[in-house]
Design a protein around this motif. Structure first.
Motif, short mmCIF file in Angstrom:
data_model
loop_
_atom_site.label_atom_id
_atom_site.label_comp_id
_atom_site.label_asym_id
_atom_site.label_seq_id
_atom_site.Cartn_x
_atom_site.Cartn_y
_atom_site.Cartn_z
N PHE A 430 -28.46 24.01 -47.68
CA PHE A 430 -27.92 22.63 -47.59
C PHE A 430 -27.23 22.82 -46.21
O PHE A 430 -26.07 23.52 -46.25
CB PHE A 430 -27.42 22.10 -48.99
CG PHE A 430 -26.72 20.90 -48.46
CD1 PHE A 430 -27.52 19.73 -48.08
CD2 PHE A 430 -25.46 20.59 -48.80
CE1 PHE A 430 -26.96 18.47 -48.01
CE2 PHE A 430 -24.75 19.57 -48.74
CZ PHE A 430 -25.53 18.22 -48.20
N ASP A 431 -27.14 21.92 -45.34
CA ASP A 431 -26.43 22.07 -44.08
C ASP A 431 -26.01 20.53 -43.87
O ASP A 431 -25.57 20.24 -42.50
CB ASP A 431 -27.40 22.39 -42.98
CG ASP A 431 -26.40 22.87 -41.78
OD1 ASP A 431 -25.44 23.24 -42.12
OD2 ASP A 431 -27.25 22.65 -40.59
N GLY A 432 -25.55 19.61 -44.88
CA GLY A 432 -24.94 18.32 -44.43
C GLY A 432 -25.63 17.24 -44.53
O GLY A 432 -26.85 17.44 -44.74
N TRP A 433 -25.18 16.34 -44.10
CA TRP A 433 -26.04 14.80 -44.38
C TRP A 433 -26.21 14.44 -42.79
O TRP A 433 -25.51 14.63 -41.84
CB TRP A 433 -25.10 13.86 -44.69
CG TRP A 433 -25.25 13.83 -46.20
CD1 TRP A 433 -26.14 13.35 -47.18
CD2 TRP A 433 -24.46 14.40 -47.27
NE1 TRP A 433 -26.16 13.44 -48.36
CE2 TRP A 433 -25.06 14.41 -48.39
CE3 TRP A 433 -23.27 15.43 -47.12
CZ2 TRP A 433 -24.50 15.02 -49.67
CZ3 TRP A 433 -22.87 16.05 -48.09
CH2 TRP A 433 -23.41 15.87 -49.38
N GLY A 434 -27.59 13.76 -42.37
CA GLY A 434 -27.48 13.11 -41.30
C GLY A 434 -27.30 11.65 -41.35
O GLY A 434 -26.72 11.15 -42.10
N ARG A 435 -27.58 11.22 -40.10
CA ARG A 435 -27.10 9.91 -39.84
C ARG A 435 -27.76 8.84 -40.50
O ARG A 435 -27.23 7.52 -40.93
CB ARG A 435 -27.30 9.53 -38.27
CG ARG A 435 -28.67 9.09 -38.01
CD ARG A 435 -29.06 8.68 -36.52
NE ARG A 435 -30.58 8.82 -36.32
CZ ARG A 435 -31.08 7.82 -36.33
NH1 ARG A 435 -30.85 6.42 -36.51
NH2 ARG A 435 -32.60 7.71 -36.31
N MET A 436 -28.80 8.89 -41.32
CA MET A 436 -29.38 8.08 -42.36
C MET A 436 -29.31 8.28 -43.68
O MET A 436 -29.85 7.66 -44.44
CB MET A 436 -30.86 7.89 -42.07
CG MET A 436 -31.08 7.00 -40.67
SD MET A 436 -32.88 6.87 -40.25
CE MET A 436 -33.42 5.59 -41.33
N GLY A 437 -28.33 9.24 -43.96
CA GLY A 437 -28.01 9.67 -45.31
C GLY A 437 -28.92 10.86 -45.87
O GLY A 437 -28.79 10.92 -47.14
N GLU A 438 -29.66 10.97 -45.01
CA GLU A 438 -30.65 12.22 -45.50
C GLU A 438 -29.96 13.55 -45.55
O GLU A 438 -28.84 14.05 -44.65
CB GLU A 438 -31.73 12.47 -44.48
CG GLU A 438 -31.76 13.07 -43.27
CD GLU A 438 -31.08 12.15 -42.22
OE1 GLU A 438 -30.47 11.22 -42.26
OE2 GLU A 438 -31.14 12.44 -41.01
N ARG A 439 -30.47 14.44 -46.46
CA ARG A 439 -29.93 15.76 -46.67
C ARG A 439 -30.50 16.73 -45.48
O ARG A 439 -31.59 16.51 -45.33
CB ARG A 439 -29.91 16.56 -47.79
CG ARG A 439 -28.99 15.69 -49.05
CD ARG A 439 -29.48 15.97 -50.52
NE ARG A 439 -29.03 17.33 -50.70
CZ ARG A 439 -27.72 17.49 -51.46
NH1 ARG A 439 -26.96 16.23 -51.51
NH2 ARG A 439 -27.25 18.83 -51.68
#
Ligand code: HMG
Length: 445
Positions: A430-439
């Protein structure tokens, strides 16, 4: 008719463990034997802070595809069964396919992807879907991947806390499988129940004691329904009977009732009659309660017979070998039980080619499903490829305080970051969240 079944399987356990007797019981002020003897559990697996249902599922799939020499083009369907999803729209299978596309040549753009939900029985339902897709001739020679992946966490302090677990099972469903052929015959026991549910919440609302009764009632219905299509069954018909295993003590109860049911009107009932009498028949009682009491006395006596103990040790106990050390993996649980008994056969040098397994799946809410599987000639080679023992042995042993941190780190309502306990290598993380809240995920060499 096309022979369809599970061609290969791989397992990925969460990389941390909680020792229930040594670490959990003392904190709770409980006798360790409540866990080891009562529930039948020694340890639970937990995901490290960089693991989740996607990483565990993708890591299991990657191992499976690499060793089977598969390319994305060989796969026409990816279904994920989970009750730990973090998205109500985008299925976990898209995340897993995205991970795999980072390490394999080609893509899964022509594979049908989805997510299956019915508590723990969803893994078996996804296998059914794959079976039907192949039998319908829609697979164009391709196989399906079914991934059962869960982080089975309970609210801190819930009685279910002792039965937690985390891991993924990836299964390849194909024509002419190497591992097991699936029966077309199956039985269901299904009813609208509120024993265990997650109404838009991460951790389940559980009525633990009732859930045990619902499990037994639905399993019984499924067994009767299965017999209505497959005919009456006898204990000798099956080498092993893997059950959904929320904890081994649950299977101990279910297996006893199943044995009582399938030995009724057989030579086993007659042979046991000298010691414990024949099974009570309802028509011989005026009063239903008196019948139930007699049935319960008979069941207690049956449990004490050598005949039953020998069957349990041979057909059921081997299915629990892995569950005892990893806990409940929800959708993956019955599929872990299948692997456990075949692994026991391998370790004991027993040839089970052509033998049958009786699979008993269950999901709260509630539905049981029973079918049989025939072990195929390639089973040994398949089982030899698994490294689940090494994975289990390599898990990081959490202190209680560390367990509390890990539970909080995976609690979606808390924004807590903790250092990882193990170093990832050759795996998705897991590498954090993207701009739309995706993992987001990445592969670590
Ligand atoms: P509890 O109430 O804390 O435990 O939690 P208990 O007091 O019932 O004890 C458990 C067993 O340990 C009992 O054995 C005790 O006698 C024994 P049993 O009478 O059942 O044979 N015991 C001891 N034995 C030896 N030495 C001792 C000792 N002390 C006690 N010192 C409960 C039990 C099941 C309620 C809890 O674990 C729970 O809520 N679990 C979660 C729900 C669950 O797993 N239900 C199972 C059926 S539902 C299912 O399988 C679906 C599920 O997987 C979800 C899904 O489908 O998505 C959960």
């Amino acid at each position: 008719m096309t022979n369809v079944g599970i061609d290969a399987v791989d397992i990925w356990t969460g990389k941390l463990k909680l020792d229930l007797a040594e670490t959990f019981a003392p904190e709770k002020g409980d006798d360790p034997e409540k866990y080891t003897k009562g529930l039948g559990l020694y340890e639970s697996s937990f995901p490290d802070t960089y693991e989740d249902i996607v990483t565990m599922g993708a890591n299991a799939c990657k191992r499976l595809m690499k060793r089977k020499g598969l390319e994305p083009d060989d796969i026409g369907r990816i279904d994920v069964a989970t009750e730990s999803s973090f998205d109500n729209s985008k299925p976990i299978s898209t995340y897993i396919a995205g991970c795999l596309e980072d390490v394999f040549d080609g893509d899964f753009h022509h594979a049908n992807k989805g997510e299956r939900k019915f508590a723990c029985v969803a893994g078996t339902q996804a296998i059914d879907d794959a079976f039907n897709w192949i039998r319908a001739g829609r697979n164009r020679g391709r196989s399906a991947i079914v991934v059962a992946t869960d982080t089975a966490l309970y609210e801190r302090g819930d009685p279910g806390e002792a039965t937690q677990g985390a891991g993924a099972v990836a299964m390849l469903v194909s024509e002419d499988p190497d591992l097991v052929e699936l029966s077309a015959e199956q039985g269901y026991g299904s009813a609208d129940e509120t024993d265990f549910l997650k109404p838009n919440q991460q951790f389940p609302s559980v009525d633990g004691k009732r859930s045990v009764q619902v499990y037994l009632a639905r399993m019984r219905e499924a067994l009767v329904d299965y017999e209505s299509v497959a005919g009456d069954i006898h204990p000798d018909d099956f080498a092993y009977a893997p059950f959904h295993t929320p904890f081994p003590g649950m299977v101990r109860r279910a297996a006893l009732l199943a044995y009582r049911h399938i030995t009724r009107d057989t030579e086993i009932e007659e042979e046991l009659a000298a010691d414990i009498g024949r099974q009570p028949r309802e028509e011989a009682f005026d009063d239903y309660e008196a019948y139930q009491d007699a049935l319960s006395d008979y069941t207690d006596a049956l449990k004490g017979t050598d005949r039953y103990a020998d069957w349990y040790d041979a057909a059921i106990e081997p299915t629990l070998d892995i569950a005892r050390h990893v806990g409940n993996w929800y959708t993956g649980s019955v599929h872990v039980a299948r692997v456990a008994c075949l692994r026991r056969a391998l370790n004991e040098g027993r040839d089970v080619s052509g033998k049958r397994l009786l699979l008993a799946s269950y999901g709260s809410g509630a539905q049981a499903e029973i079918h049989h599987e025939t072990v195929q000639d390639g089973w040994k080679a398949e089982l030899e490829e698994l490294n689940i023992d090494e994975q289990i042995a390599a898990r990081y042993d959490l202190s209680f305080e560390e367990y509390e941190q890990v539970h909080a780190a995976h609690d979606h309502s808390q924004d807590r970051d903790f250092e990882e306990f193990t170093a990832p290598s050759d795996e998705f993380v897991f590498d954090g969240w993207g701009r739309m809240g995706e993992r987001k995920y990445r592969y670590v060499e």
